[in-house]
Design a protein around this motif. Structure first.
Motif, PDB file in Angstrom:
ATOM      1  N   PHE A   1      13.499   9.882 -16.269  1.00  0.00           N
ATOM      2  CA  PHE A   1      13.015   8.622 -16.828  1.00  0.00           C
ATOM      3  C   PHE A   1      11.531   8.667 -17.177  1.00  0.00           C
ATOM      4  N   ASN A   2      10.723   9.375 -16.351  1.00  0.00           N
ATOM      5  CA  ASN A   2       9.277   9.368 -16.594  1.00  0.00           C
ATOM      6  C   ASN A   2       8.803  10.550 -17.431  1.00  0.00           C
ATOM      7  N   GLY A   3       9.692  11.469 -17.779  1.00  0.00           N
ATOM      8  CA  GLY A   3       9.341  12.544 -18.688  1.00  0.00           C
ATOM      9  C   GLY A   3       8.556  13.683 -18.087  1.00  0.00           C
ATOM     10  N   LEU A   4       8.553  13.853 -16.769  1.00  0.00           N
ATOM     11  CA  LEU A   4       7.837  14.963 -16.151  1.00  0.00           C
ATOM     12  C   LEU A   4       8.610  16.262 -16.365  1.00  0.00           C
ATOM     13  N   ALA A   5       7.865  17.352 -16.604  1.00  0.00           N
ATOM     14  CA  ALA A   5       8.507  18.635 -16.919  1.00  0.00           C
ATOM     15  C   ALA A   5       8.486  19.593 -15.752  1.00  0.00           C
ATOM     16  N   THR A   6       7.411  19.599 -14.953  1.00  0.00           N
ATOM     17  CA  THR A   6       7.272  20.553 -13.847  1.00  0.00           C
ATOM     18  C   THR A   6       6.856  19.819 -12.583  1.00  0.00           C
ATOM     19  N   GLU A   7       7.017  20.511 -11.455  1.00  0.00           N
ATOM     20  CA  GLU A   7       6.596  19.933 -10.187  1.00  0.00           C
ATOM     21  C   GLU A   7       5.079  19.795 -10.119  1.00  0.00           C
ATOM     22  N   GLU A   8       4.358  20.715 -10.700  1.00  0.00           N
ATOM     23  CA  GLU A   8       2.906  20.613 -10.698  1.00  0.00           C
ATOM     24  C   GLU A   8       2.453  19.362 -11.448  1.00  0.00           C
ATOM     25  N   GLU A   9       3.118  19.071 -12.532  1.00  0.00           N
ATOM     26  CA  GLU A   9       2.793  17.852 -13.267  1.00  0.00           C
ATOM     27  C   GLU A   9       3.107  16.610 -12.438  1.00  0.00           C
TER      28      GLU A   9
ATOM     29  N   GLY B   1       0.783  -1.226   0.000  1.00  0.00           N
ATOM     30  CA  GLY B   1       0.000   0.000   0.000  1.00  0.00           C
ATOM     31  C   GLY B   1       0.814   1.274   0.000  1.00  0.00           C
ATOM     32  N   THR B   2       2.139   1.181  -0.153  1.00  0.00           N
ATOM     33  CA  THR B   2       3.002   2.360  -0.160  1.00  0.00           C
ATOM     34  C   THR B   2       3.383   2.700  -1.592  1.00  0.00           C
ATOM     35  N   ALA B   3       2.867   3.820  -2.079  1.00  0.00           N
ATOM     36  CA  ALA B   3       3.141   4.257  -3.455  1.00  0.00           C
ATOM     37  C   ALA B   3       4.213   5.338  -3.450  1.00  0.00           C
ATOM     38  N   PRO B   4       4.898   5.548  -4.566  1.00  0.00           N
ATOM     39  CA  PRO B   4       5.877   6.645  -4.641  1.00  0.00           C
ATOM     40  C   PRO B   4       5.197   8.003  -4.451  1.00  0.00           C
ATOM     41  N   THR B   5       5.854   8.889  -3.743  1.00  0.00           N
ATOM     42  CA  THR B   5       5.342  10.241  -3.538  1.00  0.00           C
ATOM     43  C   THR B   5       5.654  11.101  -4.765  1.00  0.00           C
ATOM     44  N   TRP B   6       5.090  12.300  -4.783  1.00  0.00           N
ATOM     45  CA  TRP B   6       5.363  13.177  -5.927  1.00  0.00           C
ATOM     46  C   TRP B   6       6.827  13.605  -5.944  1.00  0.00           C
ATOM     47  N   GLU B   7       7.474  13.647  -4.744  1.00  0.00           N
ATOM     48  CA  GLU B   7       8.909  13.932  -4.734  1.00  0.00           C
ATOM     49  C   GLU B   7       9.695  12.820  -5.425  1.00  0.00           C
ATOM     50  N   ASP B   8       9.285  11.555  -5.200  1.00  0.00           N
ATOM     51  CA  ASP B   8       9.947  10.450  -5.897  1.00  0.00           C
ATOM     52  C   ASP B   8       9.763  10.565  -7.403  1.00  0.00           C
ATOM     53  N   LEU B   9       8.561  10.932  -7.824  1.00  0.00           N
ATOM     54  CA  LEU B   9       8.317  11.092  -9.261  1.00  0.00           C
ATOM     55  C   LEU B   9       9.149  12.236  -9.843  1.00  0.00           C
TER      56      LEU B   9
ATOM     57  N   ARG C   1       2.966  16.472  -9.152  1.00  0.00           N
ATOM     58  CA  ARG C   1       1.950  16.380  -8.105  1.00  0.00           C
ATOM     59  C   ARG C   1       0.655  15.762  -8.622  1.00  0.00           C
ATOM     60  N   GLU C   2       0.326  16.036  -9.872  1.00  0.00           N
ATOM     61  CA  GLU C   2      -0.931  15.551 -10.425  1.00  0.00           C
ATOM     62  C   GLU C   2      -0.786  14.203 -11.132  1.00  0.00           C
ATOM     63  N   ARG C   3       0.426  13.715 -11.297  1.00  0.00           N
ATOM     64  CA  ARG C   3       0.658  12.463 -12.038  1.00  0.00           C
ATOM     65  C   ARG C   3       0.205  11.271 -11.213  1.00  0.00           C
TER      66      ARG C   3
END
Length: 677
Positions: free
Chosen positions: A247-255, A233-241, A257-259
């Motif tokens: 690797f995952n292609g995220l551009a901003t912190e807001e993205e 039940g422990t998922a990666p946090t937005w900081e981990d993302l 948080r919402e991913r």
């Protein structure tokens, strides 16, 4: 000689009776040893058909060196052993050592520190009484204390005072509050090497029954549900993302948080039926996404190679209260400012118990990883490895990452994404845990997906020498093409039950003048070892893949039963009746030889009843759109249609039979008329 002393001497008849009793006892032990040696090829862990490894002779040089190579002593030794496994030089350069230390991000002298002085673990009386009320039926003893489970169980049931004393002792050990002078004794364990089917060696550490194994069982009994929730039940946090944005292609912190991101599932610790659940998830995935691959990965000497820094980092994150007891068993400290002393390992040498050393006489200890054989070993591995699973999931948010201890599987609709997730997990495990992947065991399977981008070194790649895989092994079972899975399962059943037949097998056991227990041993092995070897596959494979194996299994078990009971002297009808009675449970007058063909449907239904609720909860994307109520109605309709069709076919067959009989009668009448004329 005085009369009283002469009377005290045993008579010759009493001496003969004593010698006969001892001879029978010794003969029974030798017969049991031979019987267990034959059964060792049939009995399997997790009820599988594969033959278990045999114990290595630790008095020889090669097994000692093999076991030594599985116990790295520090970072330099771990790097040297890794280079040797890869065919490199045993010399470790300063640059490579510095890079390895920097990669692990661990300050070695204080990796076991207790930050914040976490509250020690509090053992509950209910867990203690549940474990001690029915101790395991095992007589394996540690050479240090020579206490077995049964002896401690008898002590527990002897009186209330004994139970109170044992509980206070277990409470102190679970909290890590034993006097410092006793710590070196409590951390030691007896080291046994088991031979793997591929020729390797698996080290097993056997700790003290009182000081280690039963205490670990009590702890796991108390926290198993909570451990399962944290590992699934422990998922990666937005900081981990966000850290894995490369690797995952995220551009901003807001993205970030919402991913959305899936949760990595460690099903090897704290989850009842975790192996069946993992296999069921893979089966559902293949059925719903035949274009998506399953990528399997295994680790090299995972339990003994994972760094203690990774283990304690995981404990600080998920279960800080276990830090004192983990330090208690895996590090001994003499005094407040003294240097830490690692737990010692002991071998059974030619002159009894000796401290573990290689063929050159170099003594080594347990300085990295956790010991296989320790009841807390799977827990410590899972917490240490879960950091790498979280990193792997953060790099591939849409993939399904499954693990059963060190066996890891990556599932994704896109073949490229699944292989990228597996590669990310391999790098994260090496960086965070110091554990490398066994690239020779890496496999990929996809019924219809495009795998042309994979290199030829990966099994299952179209460029591999064996081509694409028709089936893939998932925790020992076969998943994929039903015909190929059936063929391989039939081969395993035939190979596993071969020790039953022949003069050199179980059927060859016979009574002697001093021991007449051969039939009892044969029936016990046939019922508890051989006949139970297919249960795991019936629960984890479809019916069309196990049908032939179940028939072969029942036939071989029946032939062995006929051989045990001299069935060859009876008629066919008598043998058939005897086997039918032997299939009944013991309480109904049978021998407990359950027919695998008869319980196939029940095994499949029971397994899915166990697995479907966890699948819907842990992997909702796979269960989405599946309505079991509608499926039940549809199944009832299909069954009714089949029954109606079967009835129509039966009526047609009866009509055809009657027409054939009428035609035959007419031909007979015409023949009689011609004869009379």
């Amino acid at each position: 000689m005085p009369r009283l002393l002469r009377r005290a001497r045993p008579s010759r008849s009493a001496s003969r009776r004593r010698r006969r009793r001892w001879g029978r006892r010794r003969t029974w032990r030798s017969a049991s040893t031979a019987c267990c040696a034959s059964a060792a090829r049939v009995t399997t862990p997790r009820a599988m058909v594969s033959s278990p490894p045999r114990r290595c002779d630790m008095t020889r040089a090669k097994p000692r060196d093999d076991v030594r190579a599985l116990h790295p002593q520090d970072v330099a030794d771990a790097l040297r052993l890794r280079q040797l496994r890869q065919g490199g030089s045993p010399e470790v350069s300063d640059e490579a050592l510095a890079a390895e230390k920097a990669k692990r991000h661990v300050a070695e002298p204080d990796y076991m520190r207790d930050e914040g002085r976490a509250a020690p673990f509090v053992l509950e009386a209910s867990a203690f009484h549940k474990v001690m009320a029915r101790v395991p039926k095992e007589r394996a003893m540690f050479s240090g204390d020579a206490l077995s489970y049964e002896e401690l169980g008898r002590l527990y049931h002897s009186s209330k005072r004994a139970r109170d004393v044992l509980f206070r002792l277990f409470f102190k050990m679970a909290a890590g509050r034993i006097h410092e002078s006793l710590r070196p004794l409590f951390g030691d364990c007896f080291l046994v090497g088991l031979r793997k089917p591929d020729g390797g060696t698996r080290p097993i550490g056997i700790g003290s029954a009182l000081r280690r194994r039963l205490v670990g069982r009590c702890i796991m009994e108390q926290i198993k549900d909570e451990v399962g929730e944290r590992l699934t039940g422990t998922a990666p946090t937005w900081e981990d993302l966000w850290r894995a944005r490369e690797f995952n292609g995220l551009a901003t912190e807001e993205e970030a948080r919402e991913r959305s991101c899936n949760t990595p599932l460690q099903l090897g610790c704290g989850t009842p039926g975790g192996a069946e659940i993992l296999i069921a998830i893979c089966r559902v995935f293949v059925q719903r996404h035949p274009e998506g691959p399953i990528f399997s990965d295994d680790k090299v000497n995972g339990f003994n190679s994972i760094t203690r820094g990774a283990i304690f980092r995981g404990l600080r994150t998920f279960f800080p209260s276990l830090i004192p007891v983990a330090r208690f068993y895996y590090q001994s400290v003499d005094g407040d400012d003294a240097e830490a002393v690692d737990p010692r390992l002991w071998l059974l040498g030619g002159h009894g118990k000796v401290e573990a050393c290689d063929s050159a006489g170099e003594v080594y200890a347990s300085r990295e990883g956790c010991q296989q054989g320790d009841p807390l070993g799977p827990l410590l591995w899972s917490f240490g490895y879960h950091q790498a699973l979280l990193e792997m999931q953060a790099r591939s948010p849409d993939s399904i990452c499954l693990a059963y201890l060190d066996d890891t599987y990556c599932l994704d609709v896109s073949p490229v994404a699944a292989c990228a997730a597996a590669a990310a997990g391999e790098d994260a495990t090496d960086d965070l845990c110091g554990v490398t992947s066994n690239q020779k065991k890496q496999e990929v399977y996809s019924p219809t997906g495009d795998l042309s981008f994979l290199p030829a070194a990966v099994r299952g790649s179209p460029h591999h020498a064996d081509g694409r895989l028709l089936v893939i092994k998932v925790l020992g079972t076969f998943l994929g093409d039903a015909a190929e899975a059936s063929r391989r399962l039939v081969e395993r059943v035939r190979r596993a039950l071969a020790p039953l037949a022949g003069r050199e097998g179980v059927c060859g056991l016979h009574d002697t003048r001093r021991c007449n227990l051969a039939l009892q041993i044969q029936m016990t092995l046939n019922r508890f070892c051989a006949n139970a070897s297919l249960n795991y596959f019936l629960c984890t494979m479809p019916e069309e893949a196990t049908r032939e194996a179940a028939r072969l299994h029942d036939r071989l078990i029946g032939e062995a039963f006929d051989e045990f009971t001299a069935g060859r002297l009876s008629s066919t009808a008598q043998r058939r009746a005897a086997l039918q009675q032997a299939r009944l449970p013991v309480k109904f007058g049978g021998a407990g030889l359950t027919s695998m063909s008869a319980i196939t449907d029940a095994a499949i239904v029971g397994s899915w009843c166990l697995c479907w609720e966890p699948i819907a909860r842990l992997c909702p994307q796979l269960a989405r759109g599946i309505d079991l109520g509608a499926a039940a109605v549809a199944a009832s309709a299909v069954a009714a249609a089949e029954a109606a069709t079967g009835q129509a076919e039966a009526e047609s067959a009866v009509e055809q039979a009657l027409a054939a009989v009428s035609l035959k009668a007419r031909y007979a009448r015409e023949a009689r008329a011609r004869g009379a004329a």
